[in-house]
Design a protein around this motif. Structure first.
Motif, PDB file in Angstrom:
ATOM      1  N   ASP A 168       0.871  -1.167   0.000  1.00 55.38           N
ATOM      2  CA  ASP A 168       0.000   0.000   0.000  1.00 55.38           C
ATOM      3  C   ASP A 168       0.911   1.221   0.000  1.00 55.38           C
ATOM      4  O   ASP A 168       1.834   1.309   0.816  1.00 55.38           O
ATOM      5  N   ALA A 206       0.625   3.991   1.281  1.00 49.64           N
ATOM      6  CA  ALA A 206       0.658   4.642   2.591  1.00 49.64           C
ATOM      7  C   ALA A 206       1.771   4.098   3.470  1.00 49.64           C
ATOM      8  O   ALA A 206       2.235   4.776   4.395  1.00 49.64           O
ATOM      9  N   GLN A 207       2.221   2.872   3.196  1.00 56.32           N
ATOM     10  CA  GLN A 207       3.298   2.282   3.994  1.00 56.32           C
ATOM     11  C   GLN A 207       4.616   3.024   3.830  1.00 56.32           C
ATOM     12  O   GLN A 207       5.521   2.864   4.654  1.00 56.32           O
ATOM     13  N   GLU A 262       4.901   6.464   3.443  1.00 55.95           N
ATOM     14  CA  GLU A 262       4.825   7.881   3.795  1.00 55.95           C
ATOM     15  C   GLU A 262       5.892   8.269   4.800  1.00 55.95           C
ATOM     16  O   GLU A 262       6.273   9.437   4.897  1.00 55.95           O
ATOM     17  N   PRO A 292       5.715   7.610  -2.247  1.00 54.98           N
ATOM     18  CA  PRO A 292       4.299   7.257  -2.180  1.00 54.98           C
ATOM     19  C   PRO A 292       3.519   7.636  -3.426  1.00 54.98           C
ATOM     20  O   PRO A 292       3.526   8.786  -3.860  1.00 54.98           O
TER      21      PRO A 292
END
Length: 292
Positions: free
Chosen positions: A200, A202-203, A205, A245
């Protein structure tokens, strides 16, 4: 080789794969299977790298400075090898070897003789990349070495599908994060469950996900119901995963050595995971990927 120009490319092929490698950094530029590209193509809007070789450090140094026994100078993130032109010493249809040795310029920050060779070889659906570090000097040679290949995310033909990393050892290695580019002592719970990590953006960021130990020597990167890439590692106990990201790539980075410890000094020998190679000795590192 005398007279070579930075960026000259060499193509090697098997009956399945085609790979191009640049003299600049001995960096792979393309990895195709039956004409389909799998390697990130270095769009500078995101990240201009493709598959850099990291030497003689992996990651950042405090203040971008390193020392060996108190002597040294400026060294940017991941070392100087990726910014130098290698000699192409051997080229065959399925294999190319490059080499890099110390110069007056490298001695400014890294005052040791060294010899680094990098070989890319293809056989069927498998690419093998190996590096050999030799110490021709009379003093111990501290260094780190890593690989930083970036692969398309999503993979070809897998748009809209979930992508995951699966460790062959089914491990759940602890997660480490960076603080201003440097390693910390903190270990966070593993994002893997029974060896599987659903990717993902978001991992990432909080920058790279680093696994100092426990990720094992093999993993799979693939899409649910789609293509998969099978990796094996030798002599590379540290693993990092990185993406800017939302960028259309994932870096799968096997290392021996990591960024300097936050709050520590500049000595390369004291960096986490550094090796110290005795005079006259060599060290070998290898990763491979099979496109299934």
């Amino acid at each position: 080789m005398d007279g070579q120009e930075p960026g000259r490319l060499t193509r090697i092929e098997s009956d399945v794969l085609s790979v191009t490698v640049s003299d600049l950094g001995a960096e792979m530029q393309s990895l195709t299977k039956e004409g389909e590209e799998y390697l990130w193509q270095g769009d500078p809007a995101w990240w201009s790298g493709r598959s850099p070789i990291l030497f003689p450090i992996v990651g950042k140094a405090p203040g971008d400075r390193v020392t060996l026994d108190g002597k040294g100078g400026e060294m940017r993130q991941h070392g100087f090898a990726r910014r130098m032109v290698f000699d192409r010493v051997r080229a065959e249809p399925g294999r190319v070897m490059h080499s890099l040795t110390d110069t007056v310029e490298t001695h400014a920050a890294y005052p040791r003789p060294f010899a680094l060779s990098v070989t890319h070889a293809v056989s069927g659906p498998t690419l093998n990349v190996s590096a050999l570090v030799a110490n021709p000097g009379r003093a111990p040679l501290p260094f780190g070495l890593g690989f930083h290949p970036a692969f398309l995310w999503p993979l070809p033909g897998a748009q809209g599908k979930d992508h995951s990393i699966t460790l062959a050892n089914r491990g759940e290695p602890a997660l480490a994060r960076l603080r201003d580019g440097l390693m910390t002592d903190t270990r966070l719970p593993s994002p893997f469950t029974a060896g599987k990590l659903r990717l993902d953006p978001a991992q990432f960021e909080a920058d790279a996900m680093i696994f100092p130990e426990g990720a094992g020597t093999a993993l799979r990167y693939g899409a649910e119901g789609g293509p998969r890439l099978e990796f094996e590692f030798e002599g590379l106990p540290n693993l990092a995963l990185w993406q800017k990201p939302g960028a259309p790539y994932i870096c799968i980075e096997p290392w021996h050595g990591m960024a300097a410890q936050d709050g520590a000094g500049t000595e390369i020998a004291e960096r986490p995971g550094s090796l110290i190679l005795a005079p006259g000795k060599t060290a070998r590192f290898r990763w491979s990927v099979t496109l299934a």
